[in-house]
Design a protein around this motif. Structure first.
Motif, PDB file in Angstrom:
ATOM      1  N   GLY A 237       0.794  -1.213   0.000  1.00  0.00           N
ATOM      2  CA  GLY A 237       0.000   0.000   0.000  1.00  0.00           C
ATOM      3  C   GLY A 237       0.831   1.269   0.000  1.00  0.00           C
ATOM      4  N   LYS A 238       2.106   1.113   0.300  1.00  0.00           N
ATOM      5  CA  LYS A 238       3.024   2.263   0.310  1.00  0.00           C
ATOM      6  C   LYS A 238       3.947   2.217  -0.905  1.00  0.00           C
ATOM      7  CE  LYS A 238       4.802   5.798   2.655  1.00  0.00           C
ATOM      8  NZ  LYS A 238       3.999   7.009   2.966  1.00  0.00           N
ATOM      9  N   TRP A 239       4.420   1.015  -1.187  1.00  0.00           N
ATOM     10  CA  TRP A 239       5.405   0.818  -2.256  1.00  0.00           C
ATOM     11  C   TRP A 239       4.956  -0.360  -3.104  1.00  0.00           C
ATOM     12  CZ3 TRP A 239      11.240  -0.506  -0.918  1.00  0.00           C
ATOM     13  CH2 TRP A 239      11.991  -0.629  -2.112  1.00  0.00           C
ATOM     14  N   ASN A 240       4.632  -0.105  -4.343  1.00  0.00           N
ATOM     15  CA  ASN A 240       4.248  -1.166  -5.273  1.00  0.00           C
ATOM     16  C   ASN A 240       5.438  -1.534  -6.149  1.00  0.00           C
ATOM     17  OD1 ASN A 240       1.278  -1.603  -4.853  1.00  0.00           O
ATOM     18  ND2 ASN A 240       1.243   0.600  -5.258  1.00  0.00           N
ATOM     19  N   VAL A 241       5.804  -2.803  -6.106  1.00  0.00           N
ATOM     20  CA  VAL A 241       6.870  -3.350  -6.957  1.00  0.00           C
ATOM     21  C   VAL A 241       6.153  -4.108  -8.062  1.00  0.00           C
ATOM     22  CG1 VAL A 241       8.935  -4.766  -6.990  1.00  0.00           C
ATOM     23  CG2 VAL A 241       8.306  -3.575  -4.891  1.00  0.00           C
ATOM     24  N   THR A 242       6.314  -3.661  -9.306  1.00  0.00           N
ATOM     25  CA  THR A 242       5.381  -4.122 -10.331  1.00  0.00           C
ATOM     26  C   THR A 242       6.013  -4.803 -11.545  1.00  0.00           C
ATOM     27  OG1 THR A 242       5.384  -1.980 -11.497  1.00  0.00           O
ATOM     28  CG2 THR A 242       3.779  -2.268  -9.710  1.00  0.00           C
ATOM     29  N   THR A 243       5.186  -5.610 -12.189  1.00  0.00           N
ATOM     30  CA  THR A 243       5.495  -6.246 -13.456  1.00  0.00           C
ATOM     31  C   THR A 243       4.343  -5.941 -14.408  1.00  0.00           C
ATOM     32  OG1 THR A 243       6.186  -8.318 -14.514  1.00  0.00           O
ATOM     33  CG2 THR A 243       4.421  -8.464 -12.875  1.00  0.00           C
ATOM     34  N   GLY A 244       4.456  -6.391 -15.648  1.00  0.00           N
ATOM     35  CA  GLY A 244       3.398  -6.136 -16.627  1.00  0.00           C
ATOM     36  C   GLY A 244       3.918  -6.345 -18.031  1.00  0.00           C
ATOM     37  N   SER A 245       3.218  -5.834 -18.995  1.00  0.00           N
ATOM     38  CA  SER A 245       3.651  -5.923 -20.385  1.00  0.00           C
ATOM     39  C   SER A 245       4.980  -5.182 -20.553  1.00  0.00           C
ATOM     40  CB  SER A 245       2.590  -5.293 -21.296  1.00  0.00           C
ATOM     41  OG  SER A 245       3.141  -4.920 -22.536  1.00  0.00           O
ATOM     42  N   LYS A 246       5.950  -5.857 -21.177  1.00  0.00           N
ATOM     43  CA  LYS A 246       7.260  -5.238 -21.367  1.00  0.00           C
ATOM     44  C   LYS A 246       7.154  -3.962 -22.192  1.00  0.00           C
ATOM     45  CE  LYS A 246      12.019  -6.276 -22.732  1.00  0.00           C
ATOM     46  NZ  LYS A 246      12.956  -7.314 -23.231  1.00  0.00           N
ATOM     47  N   LYS A 247       6.381  -4.009 -23.260  1.00  0.00           N
ATOM     48  CA  LYS A 247       6.240  -2.821 -24.110  1.00  0.00           C
ATOM     49  C   LYS A 247       5.613  -1.671 -23.333  1.00  0.00           C
ATOM     50  CE  LYS A 247       4.887  -1.279 -28.704  1.00  0.00           C
ATOM     51  NZ  LYS A 247       4.819   0.096 -28.218  1.00  0.00           N
ATOM     52  N   HIS A 248       4.623  -1.974 -22.509  1.00  0.00           N
ATOM     53  CA  HIS A 248       3.951  -0.950 -21.707  1.00  0.00           C
ATOM     54  C   HIS A 248       4.934  -0.296 -20.735  1.00  0.00           C
ATOM     55  CE1 HIS A 248       0.924   1.248 -19.616  1.00  0.00           C
ATOM     56  NE2 HIS A 248       0.830   0.430 -18.578  1.00  0.00           N
ATOM     57  N   ILE A 249       5.724  -1.128 -20.056  1.00  0.00           N
ATOM     58  CA  ILE A 249       6.697  -0.608 -19.094  1.00  0.00           C
ATOM     59  C   ILE A 249       7.768   0.226 -19.791  1.00  0.00           C
ATOM     60  CG2 ILE A 249       8.551  -1.279 -17.497  1.00  0.00           C
ATOM     61  CD1 ILE A 249       6.714  -3.637 -16.651  1.00  0.00           C
ATOM     62  N   TYR A 250       8.240  -0.249 -20.935  1.00  0.00           N
ATOM     63  CA  TYR A 250       9.281   0.484 -21.658  1.00  0.00           C
ATOM     64  C   TYR A 250       8.737   1.784 -22.252  1.00  0.00           C
ATOM     65  CZ  TYR A 250      12.811  -3.161 -21.124  1.00  0.00           C
ATOM     66  OH  TYR A 250      13.745  -4.031 -20.605  1.00  0.00           O
ATOM     67  N   ASP A 251       7.464   1.774 -22.669  1.00  0.00           N
ATOM     68  CA  ASP A 251       6.843   3.009 -23.137  1.00  0.00           C
ATOM     69  C   ASP A 251       6.755   4.031 -22.002  1.00  0.00           C
ATOM     70  OD1 ASP A 251       6.522   2.382 -25.788  1.00  0.00           O
ATOM     71  OD2 ASP A 251       4.410   1.804 -25.614  1.00  0.00           O
ATOM     72  N   LEU A 252       6.413   3.546 -20.813  1.00  0.00           N
ATOM     73  CA  LEU A 252       6.354   4.440 -19.648  1.00  0.00           C
ATOM     74  C   LEU A 252       7.726   5.040 -19.368  1.00  0.00           C
ATOM     75  CD1 LEU A 252       4.082   2.366 -17.220  1.00  0.00           C
ATOM     76  CD2 LEU A 252       3.520   4.587 -18.228  1.00  0.00           C
ATOM     77  N   ALA A 253       8.755   4.185 -19.425  1.00  0.00           N
ATOM     78  CA  ALA A 253      10.118   4.652 -19.124  1.00  0.00           C
ATOM     79  C   ALA A 253      10.559   5.738 -20.093  1.00  0.00           C
ATOM     80  CB  ALA A 253      11.090   3.475 -19.176  1.00  0.00           C
ATOM     81  N   ARG A 254      10.207   5.590 -21.362  1.00  0.00           N
ATOM     82  CA  ARG A 254      10.725   6.479 -22.413  1.00  0.00           C
ATOM     83  C   ARG A 254       9.806   7.651 -22.729  1.00  0.00           C
ATOM     84  NH1 ARG A 254      12.425   1.018 -25.213  1.00  0.00           N
ATOM     85  NH2 ARG A 254      14.642   1.008 -24.731  1.00  0.00           N
ATOM     86  N   LYS A 255       8.491   7.390 -22.726  1.00  0.00           N
ATOM     87  CA  LYS A 255       7.556   8.423 -23.162  1.00  0.00           C
ATOM     88  C   LYS A 255       6.908   9.186 -22.009  1.00  0.00           C
ATOM     89  CE  LYS A 255       6.414   5.819 -27.352  1.00  0.00           C
ATOM     90  NZ  LYS A 255       5.337   5.147 -28.124  1.00  0.00           N
ATOM     91  N   SER A 256       6.943   8.615 -20.818  1.00  0.00           N
ATOM     92  CA  SER A 256       6.353   9.298 -19.661  1.00  0.00           C
ATOM     93  C   SER A 256       7.423   9.830 -18.712  1.00  0.00           C
ATOM     94  CB  SER A 256       5.413   8.357 -18.899  1.00  0.00           C
ATOM     95  OG  SER A 256       4.182   8.219 -19.550  1.00  0.00           O
ATOM     96  N   TYR A 257       8.287   8.908 -18.232  1.00  0.00           N
ATOM     97  CA  TYR A 257       9.271   9.295 -17.218  1.00  0.00           C
ATOM     98  C   TYR A 257      10.557   9.870 -17.802  1.00  0.00           C
ATOM     99  CZ  TYR A 257       6.284   6.802 -13.917  1.00  0.00           C
ATOM    100  OH  TYR A 257       5.216   6.391 -13.149  1.00  0.00           O
ATOM    101  N   MET A 258      10.781   9.665 -19.090  1.00  0.00           N
ATOM    102  CA  MET A 258      11.987  10.175 -19.753  1.00  0.00           C
ATOM    103  C   MET A 258      13.236   9.812 -18.940  1.00  0.00           C
ATOM    104  SD  MET A 258      10.459  13.892 -20.945  1.00  0.00           S
ATOM    105  CE  MET A 258       9.949  14.346 -19.279  1.00  0.00           C
ATOM    106  N   ALA A 259      13.324   8.523 -18.617  1.00  0.00           N
ATOM    107  CA  ALA A 259      14.333   8.068 -17.668  1.00  0.00           C
ATOM    108  C   ALA A 259      15.486   7.294 -18.284  1.00  0.00           C
ATOM    109  CB  ALA A 259      13.665   7.181 -16.604  1.00  0.00           C
ATOM    110  N   VAL A 260      15.350   6.925 -19.570  1.00  0.00           N
ATOM    111  CA  VAL A 260      16.381   6.060 -20.162  1.00  0.00           C
ATOM    112  C   VAL A 260      16.738   6.518 -21.565  1.00  0.00           C
ATOM    113  CG1 VAL A 260      15.730   4.016 -18.827  1.00  0.00           C
ATOM    114  CG2 VAL A 260      14.644   4.456 -21.032  1.00  0.00           C
ATOM    115  N   ILE A 261      17.958   6.196 -21.987  1.00  0.00           N
ATOM    116  CA  ILE A 261      18.402   6.519 -23.344  1.00  0.00           C
ATOM    117  C   ILE A 261      17.567   5.740 -24.349  1.00  0.00           C
ATOM    118  CG2 ILE A 261      20.336   6.299 -24.968  1.00  0.00           C
ATOM    119  CD1 ILE A 261      22.212   6.856 -22.639  1.00  0.00           C
ATOM    120  N   GLU A 262      17.201   6.384 -25.409  1.00  0.00           N
ATOM    121  CA  GLU A 262      16.330   5.807 -26.433  1.00  0.00           C
ATOM    122  C   GLU A 262      16.985   4.609 -27.114  1.00  0.00           C
ATOM    123  OE1 GLU A 262      12.991   5.343 -28.669  1.00  0.00           O
ATOM    124  OE2 GLU A 262      13.310   6.688 -26.999  1.00  0.00           O
ATOM    125  N   GLU A 263      16.486   3.418 -26.810  1.00  0.00           N
ATOM    126  CA  GLU A 263      16.996   2.195 -27.441  1.00  0.00           C
ATOM    127  C   GLU A 263      15.884   1.168 -27.510  1.00  0.00           C
ATOM    128  OE1 GLU A 263      20.365   0.704 -25.368  1.00  0.00           O
ATOM    129  OE2 GLU A 263      21.688   2.326 -25.954  1.00  0.00           O
TER     130      GLU A 263
END
Length: 226
Positions: free
Chosen positions: A148-174
């Motif tokens: 309820g405080k910290w969610n450690v998550t899994t899911g669709s790889k494409k969905h997670i990678y889209d979040l990393a690149r298009k939402s959080y802008m956290a990783v180099i584009e690859e």
């Protein structure tokens, strides 16, 4: 005694008192405004971290809707983080280098904000095909994750990678989240109650963790002032 001098001194003193009473609150307000945290949009971030499709965005960038599965097999969406300040990161359970320090620091932050209902945490596995719910559950227990405080998550790889690149802008584009695609970043991302990015921090660096705490305090003050 020179009464004219006395009167002038009294008038000067009165002026200084009135001037201070008026100017100091104004100065304090200006200082507070200056300390307001930046809102990050794609144009404000290193271009190598920004997906081509959003590089043109200059304002109103927010974290996209998401649907993930946490350590308890529960579906986690943006609704779980509604009206919350949260800290996000990207990890994988088999990581033996930067993730160790990142997990330790995230756990320390969780402890620091344990009794603060405004603050939550969200970790995304970058190897979701390996990090099943049972694997995440074991990881969560080992790291002292508070449900309820910290969610450690899994899911669709494409969905997670889209979040990393298009939402959080956290990783180099690859890559595009395909089978051989792999991202790895030490970034912690501070997200406000409107799903806007307010800061980026090195999740392996103790000094950055102190800076994150300072920024969270500023962000909370920003909401108290509204």
């Amino acid at each position: 005694m020179d009464f004219k001098f006395f009167k002038k001194s009294k008038a000067t003193l009165l002026f200084l008192v009135v001037f201070s009473a008026v100017s100091l609150p104004v100065f304090y307000h200006l200082v507070k405004v200056d300390k307001k945290l930046k809102v990050y949009n794609p144009v404000d971030v290193n271009p190598s971290l920004v997906h081509e499709s959003i590089k043109h965005i200059t304002k109103d960038h927010t974290i996209a809707d998401f649907e993930l599965t946490n350590q308890n097999g529960e579906i986690i969406t943006q609704k779980n983080y509604k009206d919350k300040i949260y800290i996000a990161d990207f990890f994988f359970t088999r990581c033996t280098n930067i993730c160790i320090a990142m997990a330790y620091n995230m756990s320390e932050l969780q402890g620091f904000y344990k009794d603060d209902d405004d603050i939550m945490f969200l970790s995304h596995s970058v190897t979701p095909e390996i990090d099943s719910v049972s694997v995440l559950k074991e990881y969560a227990l080992n790291k002292g994750v508070i449900d309820g405080k910290w969610n450690v998550t899994t899911g669709s790889k494409k969905h997670i990678y889209d979040l990393a690149r298009k939402s959080y802008m956290a990783v180099i584009e690859e890559g595009d989240g395909g089978e051989d695609d792999f991202i790895h970043t030490e970034q912690f991302i501070l997200v406000d109650k409107k799903r806007r990015i307010r800061g980026f921090y090195d999740g392996t660096d103790k000094k950055d963790m102190e800076k994150l705490k300072e920024d969270v305090a500023l962000l909370k003050e920003e909401y108290r002032g509204k």
